[in-house]
Enzyme design. Structure first.
Site, PDB file in Angstrom:
ATOM      1  CE  LYS A  79      37.872  41.223  42.037  1.00 48.01           C
ATOM      2  NZ  LYS A  79      37.449  39.937  41.453  1.00 48.01           N
ATOM      3  CB  THR A  81      45.367  35.952  45.921  1.00 50.45           C
ATOM      4  OG1 THR A  81      44.362  34.974  46.157  1.00 50.45           O
ATOM      5  CG2 THR A  81      46.728  35.354  46.220  1.00 50.45           C
ATOM      6  NE  ARG A 102      34.190  42.505  48.068  1.00 43.85           N
ATOM      7  CZ  ARG A 102      33.817  41.939  46.938  1.00 43.85           C
ATOM      8  NH1 ARG A 102      32.558  42.006  46.549  1.00 43.85           N
ATOM      9  NH2 ARG A 102      34.681  41.296  46.188  1.00 43.85           N
ATOM     10  CE  LYS A 113      34.185  34.242  44.983  1.00 42.33           C
ATOM     11  NZ  LYS A 113      33.487  35.534  44.832  1.00 42.33           N
ATOM     12  CB  ALA A 296      30.083  42.724  42.830  1.00 43.32           C
ATOM     13  CG  PHE A 324      31.907  40.383  39.760  1.00 46.34           C
ATOM     14  CD1 PHE A 324      32.286  39.091  40.126  1.00 46.34           C
ATOM     15  CD2 PHE A 324      30.594  40.747  39.995  1.00 46.34           C
ATOM     16  CE1 PHE A 324      31.389  38.209  40.681  1.00 46.34           C
ATOM     17  CE2 PHE A 324      29.690  39.866  40.548  1.00 46.34           C
ATOM     18  CZ  PHE A 324      30.083  38.593  40.898  1.00 46.34           C
ATOM     19  CG  PHE A 412      48.687  30.212  37.871  1.00 41.61           C
ATOM     20  CD1 PHE A 412      48.014  29.155  38.452  1.00 41.61           C
ATOM     21  CD2 PHE A 412      48.075  31.460  37.868  1.00 41.61           C
ATOM     22  CE1 PHE A 412      46.764  29.332  39.016  1.00 41.61           C
ATOM     23  CE2 PHE A 412      46.818  31.647  38.423  1.00 41.61           C
ATOM     24  CZ  PHE A 412      46.163  30.578  39.002  1.00 41.61           C
ATOM     25  CD1 TRP A 440      48.266  31.278  45.972  1.00 38.66           C
ATOM     26  CD2 TRP A 440      49.982  30.140  45.089  1.00 38.66           C
ATOM     27  NE1 TRP A 440      48.008  29.934  46.135  1.00 38.66           N
ATOM     28  CE2 TRP A 440      49.045  29.212  45.605  1.00 38.66           C
ATOM     29  CE3 TRP A 440      51.147  29.659  44.480  1.00 38.66           C
ATOM     30  CZ2 TRP A 440      49.238  27.832  45.517  1.00 38.66           C
ATOM     31  CZ3 TRP A 440      51.338  28.287  44.402  1.00 38.66           C
ATOM     32  CH2 TRP A 440      50.393  27.385  44.914  1.00 38.66           C
TER      33      TRP A 440
END
Length: 588
Positions: A79, A81, A102, A113, A296, A324, A412, A440
């Site tokens: 999200k 990215t 955030r 993470k 969240a 999330f 990907f 990406w």
């Protein structure tokens, strides 16, 4: 110069992008800000929210774009990215665009993470500052929160040692706090499982070391103060909410607040600067604010209302994200954040990866440290099609809100043309816009298709239809969320939850409290092991937490730890400083 993310790490890409980063003055002029509206802080200044909003209060808002996702899996959705890639893509279209994300917690940054700064060529920078405290908002929250605990423990000690007459001489009235009903604990911005349950006030003569009692630590970003910062509209609203935080209960069962402890003003003094968002940048040099934090579950899991209000005045297109998936983050964005802010979103981007969809279709388990099963690296249309049920469940949640959905296939390099074509065909059959995005790897150029569809969707009339009215009783709200958003057959209430629900529903004081569901993010159900779109189940509610300052009632569908643990192979093992240059290496 754009680096190839298949060959370079994120911190290397961010370091290269910083070499050509324009000055703060350049960004001030780009956003049309006055010199006095910038609060200097090196490369990451704060923006003076009050001054800017007073000047621009009558300016029309720009387009409001939210980013959500399918149910998370270990294979990732991306999200943050995608949010950054979309900002870059809109920049490639020549749009006046920015965003608000955030601030990362030190716990995940130093654990498994990472910083949540995006990735590849869709990355937030300066990455080191972003990852390591930024302009101090989380520290301010820690100080304010822990000051409330200092005030509580000191008050309990003095009430034990002083009679009512002596208390009255210093202007205090006995609060008679129940040591068995202390709601708050201390906070620290690391994942420290050893501090989850502690005892304090030990040693000495029992009079000088504080009040002895059981206590606890949570992670700083899970503090109610972070939730309050996320939803406050301005400094006045922040101040009022801080005074209503319930710290404990007295022996009659009545709440004891920060205002009762006379600590709310000092807490606000610590937090006075947190209302000002921090200015950061994408690797392609678009502005992106950072405000509020993660977590969240019990927290709302959104960047702030203040950040959105400011960005919508400064940008023609504003991008934000929800924590999330659309069953948790978007549901709270829709029914809580938008209701409190009064802002009307235009578009919600639902992010999915082909690999994650295959897991929702019944793909094999993923084990950390082992090669991915071939199902995720080779074409498998059967698994993908089965997994698309999860995507369309979340898309339908967005449709129920009245906000326009746009599906983003976050690509990907192992994804095949046939798999992409399958998703696009099935989205078209459901009359849903769908874009392939390669942000990406290629930054804004890779996100052009996504940006074009988002712009197209923004031109359509925007509506928002809340799932329930505030007049609806708590248990009816939970029932409709469980059925309409999660797909449950109903709700099963534990006796404790029923007792609390009846009390909250009978007291008009709680009538306008937001319903802040607490549920695993790893499944549409309450069971994190169940993927896809589970059928034939009921949502169990075992308890209801109350957050008086944030004005949240939090029905709990399972247990939740407010203090995560650090894993056996944490990220801090790979972070270091180049002693010749002073640059930080190894952030991810």
């Amino acid at each position: 110069m754009m680096l190839d993310p298949t060959k370079f790490k994120d911190w290397e890409i961010a370091e290269e992008a910083e070499k050509t980063l324009p000055s703060v003055e350049h960004f001030r002029e780009m956003m049309g800000l006055l010199p006095e509206e910038i609060i200097p802080y090196g490369k990451t200044p704060k923006l003076d929210f009050i001054k800017i909003m007073n000047r621009l209060k009558d300016k029309p808002d720009g387009k409001y774009i939210e980013v959500t996702a399918i149910t998370p899996t270990p294979l990732g959705e991306g999200k943050s990215t995608t949010s950054l890639g979309l900002i870059e893509g809109l920049g490639k279209l020549g749009k006046n665009v920015g965003g608000c994300l955030r601030q990362p917690s030190g716990g995940p940054t130093m654990n498994v993470k990472g910083t949540a700064a995006g990735g590849g060529n869709a990355l937030l920078m300066p990455m080191t500052e972003f990852s390591l405290g930024l302009t101090g908002d989380i520290n301010d929250i820690m100080n304010a929160h822990n000051l409330a605990m200092v005030a509580l423990n000191a008050r309990m000690q003095h009430e034990r040692n002083y009679d009512d007459e002596r208390l009255a001489k210093i202007g205090l009235k006995r609060l008679d706090i129940d040591p068995e009903r202390v709601e708050m604990g201390w906070v620290l911005d690391f994942c420290a499982q050893g501090l989850r349950n502690i005892k304090i006030g030990l040693g000495g003569d029992g009079k000088t070391n504080g009040f002895p009692m059981d206590s606890k630590f949570g992670i700083a970003v899970g503090s109610e103060l972070m939730a309050i910062l996320s939803i406050a509209r301005d400094l006045k609203d922040l101040r009022e909410r801080i005074g209503k935080i319930i710290v404990a209960y007295n022996k009659k069962g009545e709440p004891v607040t920060t205002a009762d402890l006379e600590v709310d003003g000092a807490m606000t003094a610590f937090m006075r600067n947190t209302i000002n968002p921090t200015l950061c940048y994408t690797v392609e040099h678009q502005p992106c604010f950072v405000h509020a934090g993660p977590f969240a579950n019990i927290a709302i899991g959104q960047s702030s209302i203040i950040g959105d209000r400011l960005a919508l005045k400064l940008f023609d297109y504003h991008v934000t994200e929800s924590g999330f998936a659309a069953d948790i983050g978007f549901e709270k964005f829709w029914n809580v954040k938008c209701r409190l802010s009064g802002l009307k979103p235009n578009v919600s981007v639902v992010v999915a990866t082909i690999r994650a969809l295959k897991m929702h279709g019944g793909g094999p388990a993923v084990v950390a440290g082992r090669p991915l099963p071939v199902e995720y690296t080779e074409k498998n249309l059967d698994l993908l099609e089965k997994g698309l049920a999860n995507l369309f469940h979340h898309v339908n949640n967005v449709k129920k809100s009245g906000i326009k959905p746009v599906v983003c296939i976050n690509k990907f390099y192992t994804d095949t043309d046939e798999e992409v074509a399958l998703i696009k065909r099935l989205c078209a059959e459901q009359n849903v816009r769908c874009a392939l995005s390669e942000h990406w790897q290629f930054g804004g150029e890779g996100a052009r298709e996504l940006a074009e569809l988002v712009v197209e969707a923004c031109e359509e009339p925007a509506e928002i239809n809340y799932l329930y009215p505030l007049s609806m009783p708590l248990r009816e709200r939970v029932e409709i969320i469980a059925k309409e958003v999660y797909g449950a057959d109903g709700v099963e209430w534990a006796p404790l939850a029923i007792e609390k629900a009846e009390r909250f529903e009978a007291d008009p004081y709680y009538a306008d409290f937001s319903t802040m569901m607490v549920k695993t993010h790893l499944s549409l159900s309450h069971d994190p092991a169940v993927k896809g779109v589970p059928k034939g189940w009921k949502l169990p509610i075992r308890d209801i937490l109350v957050y008086g300052g944030a004005k949240f009632l939090c029905p709990m569908a399972g247990t939740i730890s407010m203090m995560p643990g650090t894993g056996s192979d944490p990220g801090y093992r790979r972070i270091d400083v180049d002693t010749d240059t002073g640059k930080v290496r190894g952030l991810f």
